[in-house]
Design a protein around this motif. Structure first.
Motif, PDB file in Angstrom:
ATOM      1  N   PHE A 269     -11.236   4.754   4.719  1.00 32.83           N
ATOM      2  CA  PHE A 269     -10.381   4.521   3.559  1.00 32.83           C
ATOM      3  C   PHE A 269     -10.905   3.346   2.746  1.00 32.83           C
ATOM      4  CE2 PHE A 269      -6.581   3.909   1.088  1.00 32.83           C
ATOM      5  CZ  PHE A 269      -5.991   5.158   1.045  1.00 32.83           C
ATOM      6  N   GLU A 270     -11.403   2.325   3.448  1.00 34.59           N
ATOM      7  CA  GLU A 270     -11.918   1.133   2.774  1.00 34.59           C
ATOM      8  C   GLU A 270     -13.270   1.394   2.106  1.00 34.59           C
ATOM      9  OE1 GLU A 270      -9.916  -2.368   5.551  1.00 34.59           O
ATOM     10  OE2 GLU A 270     -11.901  -1.571   6.068  1.00 34.59           O
ATOM     11  N   GLU A 271     -14.076   2.253   2.723  1.00 40.42           N
ATOM     12  CA  GLU A 271     -15.445   2.469   2.241  1.00 40.42           C
ATOM     13  C   GLU A 271     -15.545   3.529   1.155  1.00 40.42           C
ATOM     14  OE1 GLU A 271     -17.441   3.449   5.826  1.00 40.42           O
ATOM     15  OE2 GLU A 271     -17.204   1.431   6.709  1.00 40.42           O
ATOM     16  N   ASP A 272     -14.647   4.495   1.158  1.00 39.74           N
ATOM     17  CA  ASP A 272     -14.739   5.608   0.217  1.00 39.74           C
ATOM     18  C   ASP A 272     -13.486   5.651  -0.659  1.00 39.74           C
ATOM     19  OD1 ASP A 272     -15.062   7.969  -1.156  1.00 39.74           O
ATOM     20  OD2 ASP A 272     -15.637   9.163   0.586  1.00 39.74           O
ATOM     21  N   SER A 273     -13.633   5.307  -1.926  1.00 35.40           N
ATOM     22  CA  SER A 273     -12.483   5.240  -2.833  1.00 35.40           C
ATOM     23  C   SER A 273     -11.879   6.611  -3.123  1.00 35.40           C
ATOM     24  CB  SER A 273     -12.893   4.578  -4.152  1.00 35.40           C
ATOM     25  OG  SER A 273     -13.910   5.333  -4.805  1.00 35.40           O
ATOM     26  N   THR A 274     -12.604   7.677  -2.754  1.00 37.65           N
ATOM     27  CA  THR A 274     -12.075   9.034  -2.975  1.00 37.65           C
ATOM     28  C   THR A 274     -10.734   9.203  -2.272  1.00 37.65           C
ATOM     29  OG1 THR A 274     -14.325   9.903  -3.094  1.00 37.65           O
ATOM     30  CG2 THR A 274     -12.561  11.500  -2.735  1.00 37.65           C
ATOM     31  N   TYR A 275     -10.627   8.656  -1.072  1.00 36.63           N
ATOM     32  CA  TYR A 275      -9.391   8.797  -0.299  1.00 36.63           C
ATOM     33  C   TYR A 275      -8.240   8.034  -0.956  1.00 36.63           C
ATOM     34  CZ  TYR A 275     -12.424  10.705   3.331  1.00 36.63           C
ATOM     35  OH  TYR A 275     -13.326  11.472   4.017  1.00 36.63           O
ATOM     36  N   PHE A 276      -8.557   6.842  -1.462  1.00 39.87           N
ATOM     37  CA  PHE A 276      -7.515   6.046  -2.122  1.00 39.87           C
ATOM     38  C   PHE A 276      -6.963   6.789  -3.340  1.00 39.87           C
ATOM     39  CE2 PHE A 276      -6.377   3.165  -5.588  1.00 39.87           C
ATOM     40  CZ  PHE A 276      -5.380   2.412  -4.998  1.00 39.87           C
ATOM     41  N   HIS A 277      -7.846   7.280  -4.174  1.00 33.32           N
ATOM     42  CA  HIS A 277      -7.401   7.942  -5.398  1.00 33.32           C
ATOM     43  C   HIS A 277      -6.666   9.250  -5.085  1.00 33.32           C
ATOM     44  CE1 HIS A 277      -9.210   5.022  -8.007  1.00 33.32           C
ATOM     45  NE2 HIS A 277     -10.390   5.163  -7.430  1.00 33.32           N
ATOM     46  N   ALA A 278      -7.084   9.941  -4.034  1.00 34.94           N
ATOM     47  CA  ALA A 278      -6.380  11.168  -3.639  1.00 34.94           C
ATOM     48  C   ALA A 278      -4.985  10.837  -3.131  1.00 34.94           C
ATOM     49  CB  ALA A 278      -7.175  11.919  -2.579  1.00 34.94           C
ATOM     50  N   PHE A 279      -4.883   9.742  -2.365  1.00 35.08           N
ATOM     51  CA  PHE A 279      -3.577   9.349  -1.828  1.00 35.08           C
ATOM     52  C   PHE A 279      -2.576   9.059  -2.944  1.00 35.08           C
ATOM     53  CE2 PHE A 279      -0.600   5.979  -0.685  1.00 35.08           C
ATOM     54  CZ  PHE A 279       0.085   6.600   0.351  1.00 35.08           C
ATOM     55  N   THR A 280      -3.033   8.423  -4.016  1.00 29.42           N
ATOM     56  CA  THR A 280      -2.122   8.057  -5.108  1.00 29.42           C
ATOM     57  C   THR A 280      -1.669   9.268  -5.918  1.00 29.42           C
ATOM     58  OG1 THR A 280      -3.956   7.617  -6.655  1.00 29.42           O
ATOM     59  CG2 THR A 280      -3.155   5.767  -5.315  1.00 29.42           C
ATOM     60  N   LYS A 281      -2.138  10.451  -5.560  1.00 28.35           N
ATOM     61  CA  LYS A 281      -1.741  11.675  -6.269  1.00 28.35           C
ATOM     62  C   LYS A 281      -0.755  12.540  -5.474  1.00 28.35           C
ATOM     63  CE  LYS A 281      -4.734  11.142  -9.729  1.00 28.35           C
ATOM     64  NZ  LYS A 281      -4.314  10.999 -11.140  1.00 28.35           N
ATOM     65  N   ILE A 282      -0.592  12.271  -4.184  1.00 32.65           N
ATOM     66  CA  ILE A 282       0.222  13.173  -3.363  1.00 32.65           C
ATOM     67  C   ILE A 282       1.654  12.653  -3.223  1.00 32.65           C
ATOM     68  CG2 ILE A 282      -1.734  14.146  -2.105  1.00 32.65           C
ATOM     69  CD1 ILE A 282      -1.146  12.303   0.200  1.00 32.65           C
ATOM     70  N   ASP A 283       2.594  13.589  -3.136  1.00 34.03           N
ATOM     71  CA  ASP A 283       4.003  13.238  -3.025  1.00 34.03           C
ATOM     72  C   ASP A 283       4.743  14.338  -2.266  1.00 34.03           C
ATOM     73  OD1 ASP A 283       4.549  15.338  -4.947  1.00 34.03           O
ATOM     74  OD2 ASP A 283       3.863  13.946  -6.489  1.00 34.03           O
ATOM     75  N   ASP A 284       6.067  14.234  -2.211  1.00 32.24           N
ATOM     76  CA  ASP A 284       6.875  15.211  -1.478  1.00 32.24           C
ATOM     77  C   ASP A 284       6.660  16.634  -1.986  1.00 32.24           C
ATOM     78  OD1 ASP A 284       7.885  13.006  -0.211  1.00 32.24           O
ATOM     79  OD2 ASP A 284       9.968  13.322  -0.793  1.00 32.24           O
ATOM     80  N   TYR A 285       6.429  16.769  -3.286  1.00 37.78           N
ATOM     81  CA  TYR A 285       6.291  18.105  -3.867  1.00 37.78           C
ATOM     82  C   TYR A 285       5.086  18.842  -3.282  1.00 37.78           C
ATOM     83  CZ  TYR A 285       9.598  16.533  -7.501  1.00 37.78           C
ATOM     84  OH  TYR A 285      10.700  16.069  -8.176  1.00 37.78           O
ATOM     85  N   ASP A 286       3.996  18.101  -3.015  1.00 36.83           N
ATOM     86  CA  ASP A 286       2.821  18.724  -2.407  1.00 36.83           C
ATOM     87  C   ASP A 286       3.155  19.297  -1.032  1.00 36.83           C
ATOM     88  OD1 ASP A 286       0.531  18.045  -4.306  1.00 36.83           O
ATOM     89  OD2 ASP A 286       1.375  16.067  -3.953  1.00 36.83           O
ATOM     90  N   ILE A 287       3.916  18.523  -0.260  1.00 33.30           N
ATOM     91  CA  ILE A 287       4.242  18.968   1.101  1.00 33.30           C
ATOM     92  C   ILE A 287       5.174  20.167   1.063  1.00 33.30           C
ATOM     93  CG2 ILE A 287       5.100  18.258   3.347  1.00 33.30           C
ATOM     94  CD1 ILE A 287       2.606  16.749   2.395  1.00 33.30           C
ATOM     95  N   TRP A 288       6.175  20.138   0.173  1.00 27.33           N
ATOM     96  CA  TRP A 288       7.091  21.282   0.087  1.00 27.33           C
ATOM     97  C   TRP A 288       6.360  22.535  -0.396  1.00 27.33           C
ATOM     98  CZ3 TRP A 288      10.935  21.832   2.914  1.00 27.33           C
ATOM     99  CH2 TRP A 288      11.869  20.834   3.156  1.00 27.33           C
ATOM    100  N   ALA A 289       5.410  22.372  -1.315  1.00 27.82           N
ATOM    101  CA  ALA A 289       4.626  23.529  -1.762  1.00 27.82           C
ATOM    102  C   ALA A 289       3.864  24.130  -0.590  1.00 27.82           C
ATOM    103  CB  ALA A 289       3.661  23.111  -2.873  1.00 27.82           C
ATOM    104  N   CYS A 290       3.326  23.268   0.265  1.00 31.45           N
ATOM    105  CA  CYS A 290       2.610  23.746   1.453  1.00 31.45           C
ATOM    106  C   CYS A 290       3.557  24.458   2.412  1.00 31.45           C
ATOM    107  CB  CYS A 290       1.934  22.570   2.158  1.00 31.45           C
ATOM    108  SG  CYS A 290       0.505  21.910   1.281  1.00 31.45           S
TER     109      CYS A 290
END
Length: 410
Positions: A269-290
Motif C-alpha cells: 500500500f505504501e509502495e504502490d499508489s494504485t492501491y491508495f487511489h483505488a481505495f478512495t473510490k470504493i464504498d458501500d454501493y460497490d459491495i452491494w452491487a457485488c
C-alpha cells in the motif's frame, strides 16, 4: 462564492462550516465518499432507522470540536486561529480512511492495514495537493503536536468522535439508553498541565457517558444480528476472492476488483499508489452491487450466502461465556453434512469468534477529573460509583454462527 454554509443536522440543529478552507475539504471527493458509507454498517437489519453515514458523523464531530474549543477559550486558554481550524480539520477527517461496512475490509482484503492508517494517508495526500495546509492538523491527529490536549480532543476516551457517535447512533437507532449529556460535558471541559480534564461538577455526566457507551456496545455495535450479518458478508467476500484466485470470473467494479485479485499488505500500500487511489473510490454501493450480482453466480456457496443476505435470512448465532466445546461444534458439522454440504465448505457456514467490551480502559488515555481543590484524579478514583471501576474490566463473549437454525446442546 459564499462558503460559510449552514447545515441542518437532525441531532444538533444548525451546524456552521467554520472556514472557507474547511468548506473546500468537505467538497473534496475523498470526503464526499463518506456520504456512501453507512456509519453502522449492517445495523439497519436490526434498527431500520440506522441509515446515517460517516459523512453525517464527521460533520457532527467537527461541530462538537468547535464547541469544545470555544469552551476552552472562554476559560482563558490561548488557542491560535491556526490551531482552532487545524483541530476541526483533524476531527473532520478522522474517519476518512474507513472502507465500506466499517471494519469488514480490514478483515478480508487488507492485511494489517487499519483505518486509522488510511485516514492519515488521506490527510497527507490532501495536504500535498493543497500546499501543506493540513500539516498542523496531521500533527494533532498523530499526537506529535506539543500541545497534547488537542490530540485528546481528537482521539481519547472522551474525544469528540465518541461523543458524536454515541449521540448520533442513539438518535438514529432509537436506543434511548445511549443518550449522553454532550452539551454539559463540553461545558465542563478544561485543561490542566496540557491534559484535557473535566471539572468535578461534570462527573455525573461522565458516569452516564461511560454507562451509555457500555450499553450501546451490547445493544447496537455488538448486537447478535449485526454480528451474524457481518460474518456472512465476510464469508461472501472471502469466497469471491478464492474463486477469483482460482481463475473463475466474478463480477466486481474495477476499483474493488483490484483488491479482490490481490492480497494487499501495508508495504504494498505504501509502495504502490494504485492501491491508495483505488481505495478512495470504493464504498458501500460497490459491495452491494457485488452481493446482488454474486447471488446469481454459479458457485452455490457464494450465491447462497449472498441471497441470504439480500433476503435477511441470516445465520443462527449463540453466545457463551466460555469457548464452545468440541461436542457442540460437532453437532453443527453433522447438521451441515446432513444437508449435503461437503466438509471442506463447512468454514463458510460455521464461524466462531468473540466480542469484547470495556467501556473504560484505564491503561489508555485516561479521563481526568479536576477536583474542587484543583488536583486531578482518574474518573475511576474520583467517582463514588463502584460500577465505574467495574467498567474497566473487559467483558468477553464467545459466539458461534451457523447456517441451520439448530439449538446447541451442552
Amino acid at each position: 462564492m459564499n462558503k460559510r454554509k449552514i447545515l441542518n443536522d437532525p441531532v444538533y440543529g444548525f451546524i456552521a462550516i467554520p472556514s472557507d478552507f474547511i468548506f473546500d475539504l468537505i467538497e473534496h471527493p475523498y470526503f464526499q465518499r463518506l456520504r456512501r458509507i453507512r456509519q453502522l454498517g449492517l445495523a439497519e437489519l436490526v434498527y431500520p432507522g440506522a441509515l446515517h453515514t460517516r459523512f453525517h458523523h464527521a460533520l457532527g464531530a467537527m461541530h462538537l470540536m468547535g464547541q469544545a474549543l470555544n469552551t476552552l477559550r472562554s476559560k482563558g486558554h490561548l488557542i491560535w486561529d491556526a490551531e482552532w481550524e487545524a483541530a476541526q480539520i483533524a476531527i473532520l477527517l478522522h474517519d476518512a480512511g474507513h472502507g465500506p461496512f466499517s471494519h469488514v475490509l480490514e478483515k478480508t482484503i487488507f492485511t494489517n492495514i487499519p483505518h486509522e492508517y488510511l485516514s492519515l494517508q488521506i490527510m497527507k495526500e490532501l495536504s500535498r495537493q493543497l500546499g501543506g495546509r493540513l500539516d498542523l492538523a496531521i500533527q494533532m491527529f498523530e499526537g506529535s503536536y506539543p500541545r497534547h490536549f488537542f490530540h485528546q480532543l481528537i482521539s481519547s476516551q472522551l474525544d469528540m468522535d465518541r461523543m458524536d457517535y454515541l449521540n448520533r447512533d442513539c438518535f438514529f437507532t432509537g436506543v434511548a439508553e445511549g443518550a449522553i449529556g454532550t452539551d454539559r460535558i463540553i461545558k465542563m471541559l478544561d485543561v490542566v498541565d496540557d491534559q484535557l480534564v473535566v471539572e468535578f461538577k461534570g462527573i455525573l455526566s461522565i458516569e452516564n457517558f461511560l454507562n451509555a457507551r457500555r450499553l450501546m456496545y451490547w445493544q447496537v455495535y455488538l448486537h447478535k444480528t449485526s454480528i451474524c450479518a457481518e460474518v456472512m458478508l465476510i464469508q461472501a467476500i472471502r469466497r469471491a476472492r478464492e474463486l477469483v484466485m482460482s481463475g473463475e470470473a466474478v463480477f466486481a467494479p474495477p476499483h474493488f476488483s483490484l483488491f479482490l485479485t490481490n492480497t494487499v499488505t501495508l508495504s504494498q500500500f505504501e509502495e504502490d499508489s494504485t492501491y491508495f487511489h483505488a481505495f478512495t473510490k470504493i464504498d458501500d454501493y460497490d459491495i452491494w452491487a457485488c452481493i446482488k450480482a454474486w447471488a446469481d453466480h454459479l458457485d452455490p456457496v457464494l450465491s447462497s450466502i449472498c441471497q441470504r443476505l439480500l433476503d435477511r435470512k441470516l445465520y443462527k448465532i449463540q453466545f457463551a461465556d466460555e469457548p464452545f466445546s468440541q461436542n457442540q461444534r460437532q453437532q453443527i458439522h453433522q447438521q451441515l453434512t446432513a444437508q449435503g454440504i461437503p466438509e471442506d465448505l463447512h468454514p463458510y457456514y460455521l464461524v466462531e469468534g468473540q466480542s469484547t467490551n470495556a467501556a473504560y480502559v484505564s491503561s489508555e488515555e485516561r479521563i481526568l477529573i479536576k477536583m474542587k481543590d484543583g488536583s486531578v484524579r482518574d474518573i475511576a478514583d474520583a467517582s463514588d460509583l463502584p460500577t465505574i471501576k467495574a467498567l474497566s474490566n473487559i467483558v468477553r463473549k464467545y459466539y458461534v454462527c451457523w447456517m441451520k437454525p439448530l439449538t446447541l446442546q451442552s
